[in-house]
Scaffold this active site. Structure first.
Site, PDB file in Angstrom:
ATOM      1  N   GLU A  17       0.833  -1.201   0.000  1.00 37.75           N
ATOM      2  CA  GLU A  17       0.000   0.000   0.000  1.00 37.75           C
ATOM      3  C   GLU A  17       0.869   1.252   0.000  1.00 37.75           C
ATOM      4  OE1 GLU A  17      -2.983   2.563   2.842  1.00 37.75           O
ATOM      5  OE2 GLU A  17      -3.018   0.392   3.108  1.00 37.75           O
ATOM      6  N   THR A  63      -3.593   3.226   5.488  1.00 33.16           N
ATOM      7  CA  THR A  63      -4.930   3.014   6.048  1.00 33.16           C
ATOM      8  C   THR A  63      -4.987   1.985   7.168  1.00 33.16           C
ATOM      9  OG1 THR A  63      -5.466   1.326   4.392  1.00 33.16           O
ATOM     10  CG2 THR A  63      -6.024   3.615   3.849  1.00 33.16           C
ATOM     11  N   SER A 110      -0.135  -9.436   7.115  1.00 36.69           N
ATOM     12  CA  SER A 110      -1.286  -8.535   7.196  1.00 36.69           C
ATOM     13  C   SER A 110      -0.997  -7.422   8.192  1.00 36.69           C
ATOM     14  CB  SER A 110      -2.536  -9.312   7.627  1.00 36.69           C
ATOM     15  OG  SER A 110      -3.571  -8.437   8.019  1.00 36.69           O
TER      16      SER A 110
END
Length: 316
Positions: free
Chosen positions: A126, A167, A225
């Site tokens: 990201e 995010t 993650s």
């Protein structure tokens, strides 16, 4: 032993949309479908889609001409988009809309020549995609992870600065970095609300409540993650042992010795089937019942691209 379930937990709207895009592309176009990077960071999800015919790649050069290509939920840089456009490919974008919002903030800063600072984790896809939205050499794009990074950062113009965030960060840690940015660069401009998404914030609030009542916390999620790691870290920070597990098979009986209450949550990319398997495993180890805590209701839904909606399938 009893089981407490965090609420909310598991899939967020962006993950649900990304997986649906791959599934519907497979239904409509058939295998193989190429996906740049793991569509979401969960081993079970990726393995399941791979079995159905999804091929996960890192370089667009690995994709044959005439193929279907999907960008992962984490987003991609402008350079990757340009490379895909230059090829004979049909492209679907599974970038989370909340990540796209941050991309637009960076692109706006780039057009204005405003220097931009991203709070995020080095090497995360990201972050790579978000940093890759800035292409104005007159300005600058910088990455910081900690208050220490902020105090060491040198920029061109302290009066022409803005910041945005990845995010999936820790809400608490990000607040500390933002405080450092405002102290170091008083004129810096930030988003009206920080860019940490609703699902990340809600799951961190939920695990904080869960940890208050649990003796040990199990977080269902993969090691790569970001948001799942933050949940485990948060439980540990409030003083409870916490373990990040990919599946029920990872649970070690020694973790449960002397415990009365086991807290269970799941990262935003972990499917509910894994949580149910964890509950079953805990019951086999002597736990009774599973009570879900009261939490913040989530009803956000992100649509898949219109070309992939089932009612408009036209490809045989």
């Amino acid at each position: 032993m009893r089981i407490l379930l965090a609420n909310p937990r598991g899939f967020c709207a962006g993950v649900d949309r990304a997986i649906s895009i791959v599934e519907r592309a497979l239904e409509i176009y058939g295998a193989p479908i190429y996906v740049r990077h793991e569509v979401v960071h969960n081993r079970y999800v990726v393995d399941t889609l791979r079995q159905r015919g999804a091929i996960f790649i890192e370089q667009i050069t690995e994709v044959p001409d005439g193929s279907i290509l999907i960008f992962s939920a984490h987003g991609v840089s402008q350079a990757v988009r340009a490379e895909a456009r230059s090829r004979d490919l049909t492209v679907f974008d599974a970038t989370c809309p909340l990540v796209t919002k941050v991309h637009m903030e960076v692109a706006r800063a780039s057009r204005k020549g405003t220097e931009a600072i991203l709070i995020g984790h080095t090497g995360h896809p990201e972050v790579e995609g978000t940093m890759g939205q800035y292409n104005n050499p007159a300005g600058g794009m910088y990455l910081v992870e900690s208050p220490e990074d902020v105090w060491q950062l040198e920029v061109k113009n302290v009066d022409n600065l803005c910041f945005m965030t990845q995010t999936t960060l820790s809400v608490d840690d990000t607040s500390d970095v933002i405080d450092a940015l405002r102290a170091r660069f008083p004129a810096i401009i930030g988003p009206r609300k920080d860019d940490i998404c609703y699902a990340t914030t809600n799951r961190q609030e939920a695990v904080r409540s869960l940890a208050a009542d649990a003796d040990v916390v199990l977080v269902v999620g993969s090691k790569n993650s970001s948001n799942s790691n933050r949940l485990s870290e948060l439980a540990q920070r409030v003083g409870k042992p916490a373990y990040l597990i990919d599946s029920a098979g990872d649970i070690q009986e020694s973790w449960l010795q002397g415990t009365q209450t086991i807290g269970v949550t799941a990262g935003a990319s972990a499917p509910d089937i894994l949580v149910q398997q964890v509950i079953e495993r805990l019951r086999l180890l002597g736990a009774e019942g599973a009570k879900e805590l009261i939490g913040r209701e989530e009803n956000i839904v992100f649509e898949v691209p219109k070309e992939l909606r089932l009612e408009v399938k036209t490809v045989e």
